[in-house]
Design a protein around this motif. Structure first.
Motif, mmCIF file in Angstrom:
data_model
loop_
_atom_site.group_PDB
_atom_site.id
_atom_site.type_symbol
_atom_site.label_atom_id
_atom_site.label_comp_id
_atom_site.label_asym_id
_atom_site.label_seq_id
_atom_site.Cartn_x
_atom_site.Cartn_y
_atom_site.Cartn_z
ATOM 1 N N GLY A 113 0.352 -0.831 0.238
ATOM 2 C CA GLY A 113 -0.077 0.140 -0.222
ATOM 3 C C GLY A 113 0.897 0.952 0.315
ATOM 4 O O GLY A 113 0.189 2.436 0.257
ATOM 5 N N LEU A 114 2.463 1.176 -0.798
ATOM 6 C CA LEU A 114 2.768 2.430 -0.262
ATOM 7 C C LEU A 114 2.405 3.044 -1.561
ATOM 8 O O LEU A 114 2.152 3.064 -2.913
ATOM 9 C CB LEU A 114 4.553 1.944 -0.874
ATOM 10 C CG LEU A 114 4.635 1.100 0.794
ATOM 11 C CD1 LEU A 114 6.510 0.940 0.392
ATOM 12 C CD2 LEU A 114 4.759 2.095 1.515
ATOM 13 N N GLU A 115 2.381 4.602 -1.482
ATOM 14 C CA GLU A 115 2.893 5.605 -2.173
ATOM 15 C C GLU A 115 3.799 6.083 -2.796
ATOM 16 O O GLU A 115 4.257 6.224 -2.457
ATOM 17 C CB GLU A 115 1.389 6.337 -2.483
ATOM 18 C CG GLU A 115 -0.010 5.500 -1.656
ATOM 19 C CD GLU A 115 -0.975 6.677 -1.669
ATOM 20 O OE1 GLU A 115 -0.756 7.816 -1.590
ATOM 21 O OE2 GLU A 115 -2.207 6.003 -1.153
ATOM 22 N N ASP A 116 3.477 6.488 -4.165
ATOM 23 C CA ASP A 116 4.464 7.417 -4.807
ATOM 24 C C ASP A 116 5.945 7.100 -4.481
ATOM 25 O O ASP A 116 7.041 7.590 -4.441
ATOM 26 C CB ASP A 116 4.467 8.968 -4.651
ATOM 27 C CG ASP A 116 5.779 10.121 -4.984
ATOM 28 O OD1 ASP A 116 5.127 10.120 -6.630
ATOM 29 O OD2 ASP A 116 6.170 10.226 -4.535
ATOM 30 N N ILE A 117 6.140 5.620 -5.908
ATOM 31 C CA ILE A 117 7.144 4.436 -5.206
ATOM 32 C C ILE A 117 7.122 3.968 -6.514
ATOM 33 O O ILE A 117 6.224 4.009 -7.566
ATOM 34 C CB ILE A 117 6.801 3.478 -4.232
ATOM 35 C CG1 ILE A 117 7.939 3.165 -3.800
ATOM 36 C CG2 ILE A 117 5.524 2.953 -3.758
ATOM 37 C CD1 ILE A 117 8.274 2.394 -2.336
ATOM 38 N N SER A 118 8.952 3.838 -6.844
ATOM 39 C CA SER A 118 9.240 3.018 -7.546
ATOM 40 C C SER A 118 8.912 1.260 -7.105
ATOM 41 O O SER A 118 9.959 1.620 -6.338
ATOM 42 C CB SER A 118 10.545 3.447 -8.764
ATOM 43 O OG SER A 118 10.932 2.911 -9.347
ATOM 44 N N LEU A 119 8.523 0.483 -8.041
ATOM 45 C CA LEU A 119 8.970 -0.859 -7.463
ATOM 46 C C LEU A 119 9.056 -1.500 -8.514
ATOM 47 O O LEU A 119 8.990 -1.235 -10.148
ATOM 48 C CB LEU A 119 7.601 -1.215 -6.831
ATOM 49 C CG LEU A 119 6.784 -0.679 -5.862
ATOM 50 C CD1 LEU A 119 5.463 -1.778 -5.550
ATOM 51 C CD2 LEU A 119 7.285 -0.445 -4.944
ATOM 52 N N THR A 120 9.678 -2.041 -8.765
ATOM 53 C CA THR A 120 11.069 -3.570 -9.051
ATOM 54 C C THR A 120 11.076 -4.537 -8.962
ATOM 55 O O THR A 120 12.203 -4.488 -8.060
ATOM 56 C CB THR A 120 11.876 -2.418 -10.164
ATOM 57 O OG1 THR A 120 13.154 -2.369 -9.454
ATOM 58 C CG2 THR A 120 11.992 -0.903 -10.922
ATOM 59 N N VAL A 121 11.329 -5.270 -9.910
ATOM 60 C CA VAL A 121 11.539 -6.878 -9.624
ATOM 61 C C VAL A 121 12.396 -6.990 -10.771
ATOM 62 O O VAL A 121 11.740 -7.208 -11.784
ATOM 63 C CB VAL A 121 10.534 -7.571 -8.928
ATOM 64 C CG1 VAL A 121 10.975 -8.918 -8.593
ATOM 65 C CG2 VAL A 121 9.791 -7.330 -7.458
ATOM 66 N N GLU A 122 13.554 -7.728 -10.385
ATOM 67 C CA GLU A 122 14.804 -8.139 -11.747
ATOM 68 C C GLU A 122 15.021 -10.005 -11.055
ATOM 69 O O GLU A 122 15.421 -10.223 -9.615
ATOM 70 C CB GLU A 122 15.905 -7.705 -11.973
ATOM 71 C CG GLU A 122 16.995 -7.977 -10.803
ATOM 72 C CD GLU A 122 18.193 -6.903 -11.214
ATOM 73 O OE1 GLU A 122 18.608 -7.475 -12.738
ATOM 74 O OE2 GLU A 122 18.459 -6.595 -11.242
ATOM 75 N N VAL A 123 15.208 -11.059 -12.093
ATOM 76 C CA VAL A 123 15.028 -12.538 -11.630
ATOM 77 C C VAL A 123 16.348 -12.378 -12.875
ATOM 78 O O VAL A 123 17.355 -12.082 -13.613
ATOM 79 C CB VAL A 123 14.266 -12.939 -12.267
ATOM 80 C CG1 VAL A 123 14.568 -14.746 -11.664
ATOM 81 C CG2 VAL A 123 12.734 -13.084 -11.421
ATOM 82 N N VAL A 124 17.846 -12.510 -11.634
ATOM 83 C CA VAL A 124 18.900 -13.477 -12.749
ATOM 84 C C VAL A 124 19.404 -15.021 -11.707
ATOM 85 O O VAL A 124 19.109 -15.168 -10.802
ATOM 86 C CB VAL A 124 19.955 -12.535 -11.764
ATOM 87 C CG1 VAL A 124 21.582 -12.550 -12.129
ATOM 88 C CG2 VAL A 124 19.691 -10.731 -12.025
ATOM 89 N N GLU A 125 19.814 -15.350 -12.796
ATOM 90 C CA GLU A 125 19.791 -16.823 -13.135
ATOM 91 C C GLU A 125 21.764 -17.121 -12.932
ATOM 92 O O GLU A 125 22.182 -16.289 -13.127
ATOM 93 C CB GLU A 125 19.922 -17.878 -14.251
ATOM 94 C CG GLU A 125 18.236 -17.970 -14.919
ATOM 95 C CD GLU A 125 18.556 -18.835 -15.802
ATOM 96 O OE1 GLU A 125 17.710 -19.704 -15.677
ATOM 97 O OE2 GLU A 125 18.889 -18.124 -16.575
#
Length: 113
Positions: A90-102
């Motif tokens: 429920g965070l606002e005004d935020i950049s959310l990123t996810v990366e999967v690295v093998e």
């Protein structure tokens, strides 16, 4: 496996504890069905100084380091589940990123003493 490395802006501390952040990412990885809970390792590191596109904006970036061998679809689903767990905070005004690295199985070493 996996190693979940969570990077975040420390100003998020007003809205969220690092413990809650680690718990959300850990749960997202578990929900993927790709790992046993005991095999998931999650940790967070906060940054006091950062820029996001030239501006100061809160962020959370998760790197999921997994051993090679998963399909592109499995990796995509894993990233989506962790991103969904972050969005659920429920965070606002935020950049959310996810990366999967093998990580190559052949070059990964582990020792527990």
């Amino acid at each position: 496996m996996p190693h979940c490395v969570i990077e975040y802006s420390t100003t998020l501390g007003r809205q969220l504890s690092p413990s809650a952040l680690v718990t959300a990412v850990h749960q997202g990885a578990f929900d993927s069905g790709l790992f046993e809970e005991a095999d998931i390792k999650s940790r967070a590191v906060g940054y006091d100084y950062h820029h996001h596109g030239g501006a100061r904006r809160d962020f959370i970036h998760v790197t999921l380091k997994i051993l090679s061998g998963r399909t592109p679809e499995q990796r995509k689903a894993l990233a989506a589940l962790v991103l969904e767990a972050l969005a659920g905070l429920g965070l606002e005004d935020i950049s959310l990123t996810v990366e999967v690295v093998e990580m190559e199985r052949e070059s990964y070493a582990k020792r527990l003493d």
